[in-house]
Design an enzyme around this catalytic site. Structure first.
Site, mmCIF file in Angstrom:
data_model
loop_
_atom_site.group_PDB
_atom_site.id
_atom_site.type_symbol
_atom_site.label_atom_id
_atom_site.label_comp_id
_atom_site.label_asym_id
_atom_site.label_seq_id
_atom_site.Cartn_x
_atom_site.Cartn_y
_atom_site.Cartn_z
ATOM 1 N N TYR A 69 -1.123 -5.982 9.629
ATOM 2 C CA TYR A 69 -1.226 -4.922 8.623
ATOM 3 C C TYR A 69 -2.056 -5.373 7.427
ATOM 4 C CZ TYR A 69 0.052 -0.598 6.330
ATOM 5 O OH TYR A 69 -0.008 0.643 5.739
ATOM 6 N N PRO A 118 -5.029 6.881 12.168
ATOM 7 C CA PRO A 118 -4.861 6.276 10.838
ATOM 8 C C PRO A 118 -3.534 5.526 10.619
ATOM 9 C CG PRO A 118 -4.668 8.667 10.723
ATOM 10 C CD PRO A 118 -5.076 8.348 12.117
ATOM 11 N N TYR A 145 7.002 4.278 6.265
ATOM 12 C CA TYR A 145 6.704 4.846 7.576
ATOM 13 C C TYR A 145 8.022 5.315 8.185
ATOM 14 C CZ TYR A 145 1.966 2.841 7.770
ATOM 15 O OH TYR A 145 0.645 2.527 7.546
ATOM 16 N N HIS A 163 0.410 -3.959 -2.947
ATOM 17 C CA HIS A 163 1.729 -3.817 -2.303
ATOM 18 C C HIS A 163 2.030 -5.067 -1.499
ATOM 19 C CE1 HIS A 163 1.795 0.891 -2.205
ATOM 20 N NE2 HIS A 163 1.517 0.390 -3.390
ATOM 21 N N LYS A 213 -6.602 1.197 9.459
ATOM 22 C CA LYS A 213 -7.628 0.204 9.798
ATOM 23 C C LYS A 213 -9.068 0.711 9.704
ATOM 24 C CE LYS A 213 -5.057 -3.280 10.626
ATOM 25 N NZ LYS A 213 -4.673 -3.552 9.258
#
Ligand SMILES: Cc1cc2nc3c(=O)[nH]c(=O)nc-3n(C[C@H](O)[C@H](O)[C@H](O)COP(=O)(O)OP(=O)(O)OC[C@H]3O[C@@H](n4cnc5c(N)ncnc54)[C@H](O)[C@@H]3O)c2cc1C
Length: 401
Positions: free
Chosen positions: A387, A295, A203, A74, A299
């Site tokens: 990220y 979560p 998200y 992604h 990570k």
């Protein structure tokens, strides 16, 4: 029965299996002792987002064939609020880095197969596992396996046995400091037989609370939403779950997850936890045994990988020429990355969830945060580089790769 090895590893999760293979590549003996069955360890549905560095590490270790072949790369993700999705281009903002969606169970399966090929011991279903003697030159792992009691004498023990394991609690009280934050919510997560309706994670911040759209494969969707911390999964019918998912995730342009049969559902509590130092004598903690992140920032597994990379470097130097500098530095070097991941995970969690005690000021501030995040290249770059994963604290070469 008494045995001897250089490194005794407790736990066959990502941390223990990655460490075992890194040691193997450096010609260092290890025995991995796991208290659950092979099937249980492989079937556990947990993490799914691998940082660029974790994929690179697996590739450099020669265990990256599965992730290269079946992982879903992604190059972006979406932040959704007020009914609109905003894309953050991870690759463009980080000079070409990305995340890869590849289930933790696949990672673990690949590593167990790689371990089997090395012929080095990996013992499942060990009972009554205990550890001790950390201050001596030969700490021991004791367990029962195949109806026989075993004492495994080691040069070092790696405590890779997760948050509920026995290694951390075996350290004398007073030698560890615990830093902890509980969150006033949990995640209700489902795995559904449904083709993902987005190629990238979404998200969502919604008035009713956080929600996350993700996937495990081209035919499997993984979705979560925020619930009260003590929520019972029994109170949620499949229809009620889908109704809540669609209510929170559907955007004004009509995007929504594809509905499908739910094959797994569970409620996961949210916690930030760090135990320091990650070493006591000849016991080294790695992964979830030393730290837990909520979560939201994806990570947990990635931190387990970066811990054991540092530990492998330290053990390689010790067994190659007796130097202890990196063993001594292990807690401090790991803590830097752990705390940055803790900060990022806390920030993602705080920005995207609704808190029970918040007021209208907090709501508008969160919307402003998200508006800034998705409108400022500087803010998006900050999210993107964290990220996809901050650089490793040690090079692959230094760990013998
Ligand atoms: C329900 C759930 C969902 C998660 N979702 C995400 C996510 O979406 N994204 C993300 O990044 N992270 C997620 N995580 C976190 C991620 O899965 C962990 O960070 C990761 O598994 C850490 O790997 P580890 O090897 O340190 O620990 P673990 O994976 O916990 O492995 C520890 C191993 O030790 C074994 N063990 C325990 N006690 C003993 C004993 N006494 N003797 C021998 N063996 C023992 C266990 O059976 C296990 O196999 C999730 C965790 C949970 C629990």
């Amino acid at each position: 029965m008494i045995h001897r090895t250089q490194v005794g590893i407790v736990g066959a999760g990502p941390a223990g299996l990655l460490l075992g293979h890194l040691l193997h590549l450096n010609g260092i003996d290890s025995v991995i002792v796991e208290d659950r069955s092979r099937e249980h360890v492989i079937d556990r549905v947990r993490a799914g987002v691998l940082e660029q560095g974790t994929v690179d590490l697996m590739t450099a270790m020669g265990v990256g064939r599965g992730v290269q072949h079946s992982g879903l790369r992604h190059e972006g993700l979406y932040i959704s609020f007020l009914g609109q999705r905003h894309r953050i281009n991870l690759a463009e903002l980080t000079g070409g880095k990305a995340i890869t969606v590849y289930g933790q169970n696949e990672v673990v399966r690949d590593l167990i197969e790689a371990r089997a090929e090395t012929g080095r011991p990996l013992l499942f279903e060990a009972e009554h596992v205990s550890v001790g003697g950390f201050d001596s030159s030969s700490p021991e792992i004791r367990f029962r396996h195949g109806g026989v009691d075993h004492a495994l004498q080691c040069d070092f023990i790696a405590g890779c046995d997760g948050f509920h394991g026995i290694c951390r609690p075996s350290i004398p009280s007073g030698s560890l400091t615990v830093h902890e934050r509980q969150y006033p919510f949990a995640w209700l997560g489902i795995l559904a037989e449904a083709a993902p309706s987005s190629d990238e994670l979404v998200y969502t911040y919604h008035e009713r609370g956080f929600a996350l759209f993700s996937m495990r494969s081209p035919s499997m969707t993984r979705l979560y939403f925020q619930v009260p911390p003590d929520e019972s999964i029994e109170t949620w019918s499949d229809d009620a779950i889908w109704s809540e998912m669609l209510e929170r995730m559907t955007t004004r342009d009509g995007w929504r997850p594809t509905v499908g049969r739910i094959i797994q559902k569970a409620v996961t509590p949210m916690r930030s936890f760090v135990a320091t130092p990650m070493r006591h004598g000849r016991l080294f903690l790695a992964g979830d045994s030393a730290h837990i992140v909520p979560p939201t920032g994806a990570k947990g597994l990635n931190l387990a990988a970066s811990d054991v990379l540092v530990l492998a470097r330290a053990l390689k130097e010790y067994f190659t020429d007796g130097r202890t500098e990196w063993l001594d530095r292990y807690p401090e070097v790991c803590a830097r990355r752990v705390w940055k991941a803790q900060r990022f995970s806390w920030w993602m969690t705080s920005t995207l969830h609704r808190f029970p005690d918040e007021n209208a000021f907090d709501y508008h501030r969160q919307i402003a945060d998200l508006d800034y995040l998705t409108g400022s290249r500087a803010a998006m770059t900050s999210l993107a580089e964290q990220y996809v994963g901050l650089p490793a604290e040690v090079s692959f070469e230094s760990a013998g790769l």
